[in-house]
Structures are given as structure tokens and as C-alpha cells.
Design a protein around this motif. Structure first.
Motif, PDB file in Angstrom:
ATOM      1  N   ASN A  20     -33.835  20.756  18.837  1.00  7.17           N
ATOM      2  CA  ASN A  20     -32.923  21.337  17.846  1.00  7.17           C
ATOM      3  C   ASN A  20     -32.404  22.701  18.265  1.00  7.17           C
ATOM      4  OD1 ASN A  20     -32.980  19.145  16.027  1.00  7.17           O
ATOM      5  ND2 ASN A  20     -34.932  19.849  15.204  1.00  7.17           N
ATOM      6  N   ARG A  68     -30.041  21.849  21.834  1.00  6.22           N
ATOM      7  CA  ARG A  68     -28.848  21.016  21.679  1.00  6.22           C
ATOM      8  C   ARG A  68     -27.546  21.798  21.482  1.00  6.22           C
ATOM      9  NH1 ARG A  68     -26.545  19.996  17.377  1.00  6.22           N
ATOM     10  NH2 ARG A  68     -28.347  20.427  16.092  1.00  6.22           N
ATOM     11  N   PRO A  69     -27.490  22.786  20.583  1.00  8.04           N
ATOM     12  CA  PRO A  69     -26.203  23.474  20.405  1.00  8.04           C
ATOM     13  C   PRO A  69     -25.771  24.286  21.626  1.00  8.04           C
ATOM     14  CG  PRO A  69     -27.704  23.942  18.561  1.00  8.04           C
ATOM     15  CD  PRO A  69     -28.492  23.242  19.615  1.00  8.04           C
ATOM     16  N   PRO A 122     -24.292  21.684  26.024  1.00 11.83           N
ATOM     17  CA  PRO A 122     -23.349  20.567  25.882  1.00 11.83           C
ATOM     18  C   PRO A 122     -23.406  19.589  27.053  1.00 11.83           C
ATOM     19  CG  PRO A 122     -22.194  22.574  26.477  1.00 11.83           C
ATOM     20  CD  PRO A 122     -23.628  22.949  26.224  1.00 11.83           C
ATOM     21  N   ARG A 146     -23.296  11.397  19.351  1.00 10.15           N
ATOM     22  CA  ARG A 146     -23.111  12.814  19.034  1.00 10.15           C
ATOM     23  C   ARG A 146     -24.140  13.217  17.980  1.00 10.15           C
ATOM     24  NH1 ARG A 146     -18.149  15.609  16.083  1.00 10.15           N
ATOM     25  NH2 ARG A 146     -18.893  17.735  16.326  1.00 10.15           N
ATOM     26  N   VAL A 147     -24.831  14.307  18.233  1.00 14.41           N
ATOM     27  CA  VAL A 147     -25.841  14.801  17.298  1.00 14.41           C
ATOM     28  C   VAL A 147     -25.332  16.121  16.742  1.00 14.41           C
ATOM     29  CG1 VAL A 147     -28.239  15.534  17.037  1.00 14.41           C
ATOM     30  CG2 VAL A 147     -27.682  13.696  18.633  1.00 14.41           C
ATOM     31  N   ASP A 148     -25.024  16.105  15.441  1.00  9.03           N
ATOM     32  CA  ASP A 148     -24.495  17.322  14.821  1.00  9.03           C
ATOM     33  C   ASP A 148     -25.378  17.796  13.671  1.00  9.03           C
ATOM     34  OD1 ASP A 148     -23.903  15.233  13.166  1.00  9.03           O
ATOM     35  OD2 ASP A 148     -21.745  15.581  13.128  1.00  9.03           O
ATOM     36  N   ARG A 149     -26.626  17.411  13.715  1.00  8.89           N
ATOM     37  CA  ARG A 149     -27.588  17.841  12.700  1.00  8.89           C
ATOM     38  C   ARG A 149     -28.947  18.008  13.376  1.00  8.89           C
ATOM     39  NH1 ARG A 149     -30.721  13.544  11.947  1.00  8.89           N
ATOM     40  NH2 ARG A 149     -29.880  11.522  12.414  1.00  8.89           N
ATOM     41  N   GLU A 150     -29.866  18.635  12.663  1.00  8.96           N
ATOM     42  CA  GLU A 150     -31.213  18.768  13.211  1.00  8.96           C
ATOM     43  C   GLU A 150     -31.923  17.423  13.145  1.00  8.96           C
ATOM     44  OE1 GLU A 150     -33.703  21.946  12.045  1.00  8.96           O
ATOM     45  OE2 GLU A 150     -32.354  23.429  12.909  1.00  8.96           O
ATOM     46  N   THR A 176     -29.947   8.349  15.394  1.00 13.52           N
ATOM     47  CA  THR A 176     -29.207   8.104  14.157  1.00 13.52           C
ATOM     48  C   THR A 176     -30.124   7.592  13.041  1.00 13.52           C
ATOM     49  OG1 THR A 176     -28.587   5.869  14.905  1.00 13.52           O
ATOM     50  CG2 THR A 176     -27.034   7.663  15.360  1.00 13.52           C
ATOM     51  N   SER A 222     -29.626   9.211   9.639  1.00 12.68           N
ATOM     52  CA  SER A 222     -28.243   9.193   9.151  1.00 12.68           C
ATOM     53  C   SER A 222     -28.150   8.429   7.832  1.00 12.68           C
ATOM     54  CB  SER A 222     -27.332   8.525  10.185  1.00 12.68           C
ATOM     55  OG  SER A 222     -27.355   9.243  11.393  1.00 12.68           O
ATOM     56  N   LYS A 262     -24.417   4.494   8.807  1.00 13.75           N
ATOM     57  CA  LYS A 262     -24.009   5.424   9.866  1.00 13.75           C
ATOM     58  C   LYS A 262     -24.911   5.329  11.109  1.00 13.75           C
ATOM     59  CE  LYS A 262     -20.700   7.367   7.539  1.00 13.75           C
ATOM     60  NZ  LYS A 262     -19.320   7.271   7.897  1.00 13.75           N
TER      61      LYS A 262
END
Length: 178
Positions: A37, A40-41, A44, A51-55, A129, A132, A136
Motif C-alpha cells: 500500500n 504502489r502509489p 508506477p 489497476r489498483v486504486d485503493r488500499e 479485486t 471490490s 467489479k
């Protein structure tokens, strides 16, 4: 220093490198998933199947680590075989049945590693996922150029082991001729 001594010297160094990778790679993977976590940000270049856009939860990170261990186990087995081969070379043994067996195992392991990597990619898409919302979740299956390269290199190594075995047989026959 003659060629035989150089082969022995380089082989001993490469054996140590293989040992370091056998120990270091699982640790590196563990660190990656423990700090996923946070990393990841800022990373890249890390290639993920989705695509992982959350913890990601601790449980999903543990599953991600375990999924990553599937191809890594094959890679470590290949590194063990490579280390064995370098040990034989380091002992001055070049055309032996053990060398051929190491090469053959290495070629087969490369092919297994590719299959394990394809499986890892699909399983990782599910793991990433899991948290999700309904509908999703994703299953992504893919083959990339690295996989094709791995298959090609595996086949090449198998052919080299075959040629080495023939050379070994010729050397043994020649040693029997007086």
C-alpha cells in the motif's frame, strides 16, 4: 590464468550469486507485499494485471504474496539447478552426466516457470479485486513477450543439454579408444 581456471573462478562467483538470489528474492517479495500500500502509489513501473486504486487488505496482500510464490518457487528451483551446475564447473567438471542433468532440469524449469507465471497473473487479478464491490471483480488472463521469451529460452536450453549429452558420450567413447 588459463581458461580452465577462469571458468572455475567465474563459476564459483556465479554460484554465490545464485545462493544470494535464492535467499534474497523471497525476502524482496515479502517486503514488497508487506509495504504494498505504501509502495504502489510511488512505483508506477510495477506491472500488475489490474489497476489498483485503493488500499489492499492485509489478507489480500498475504494472498498476493502466496500467489507470487508460485512462479518464484519455480525460479528458485531453477536457481538451485544453476547453482549445482556452477558448482560442477567450479570443481572443473565440464562434460559430465550431472552437468547434462542440471541443464535439462533448468530447461524444463524455465517452461514450468512460464506456465506458473501465466497462472500467477490470472490469480493475482482475482486477489487484487477481491475487496471490490459486487460485479467489479476481474479475472485477467494474459501472455506477454516475456513468457514467449521464457518458452524460447527453455527450449534452447533443452537443446543445448541434448547437444552436451552427445558431446559427453563422444568424449567417453574417445577415452575408451587406445
Amino acid at each position: 590464468m588459463d581458461n580452465a581456471q577462469r571458468i572455475i573462478s567465474v563459476s564459483r562467483k556465479l554460484r554465490l550469486i545464485c545462493t544470494g538470489l535464492i535467499v534474497g528474492l523471497p525476502l524482496l517479495y515479502a517486503v514488497f507485499w508487506i509495504f504494498f500500500n505504501e509502495i504502489r502509489p510511488h512505483a508506477p513501473m510495477v506491472i500488475l494485471p489490474v489497476r489498483v486504486d485503493r488500499e489492499i487488505s492485509d489478507f489480500c496482500r498475504l494472498l498476493g504474496f502466496l500467489v507470487d510464490m508460485i512462479p518464484l518457487a519455480a525460479a528458485i528451483y531453477g536457481l538451485l539447478k544453476l547453482r549445482d551446475l556452477f558448482q560442477l564447473y567450479g570443481n572443473g567438471l565440464i562434460f559430465t552426466e550431472e552437468n547434462v542433468n542440471c541443464l535439462r532440469s533448468l530447461g524444463r524449469t524455465l517452461l514450468v516457470w512460464v506456465a506458473c507465471d501465466i497462472l500467477r497473473y490470472a490469480l493475482l487479478s482475482i486477489v487484487l479485486t477481491l475487496g471490490s464491490p459486487p460485479g467489479k471483480g476481474l479475472l485477467v488472463v494474459g501472455i506477454n513477450s516475456g513468457d514467449l521469451t521464457g518458452v524460447f529460452v527453455g527450449i534452447v536450453v533443452l537443446i543445448i543439454s541434448w547437444v552436451m549429452d552427445e558431446a559427453r558420450k563422444l568424449e567417453e567413447e574417445q577415452a575408451l579408444i587406445i
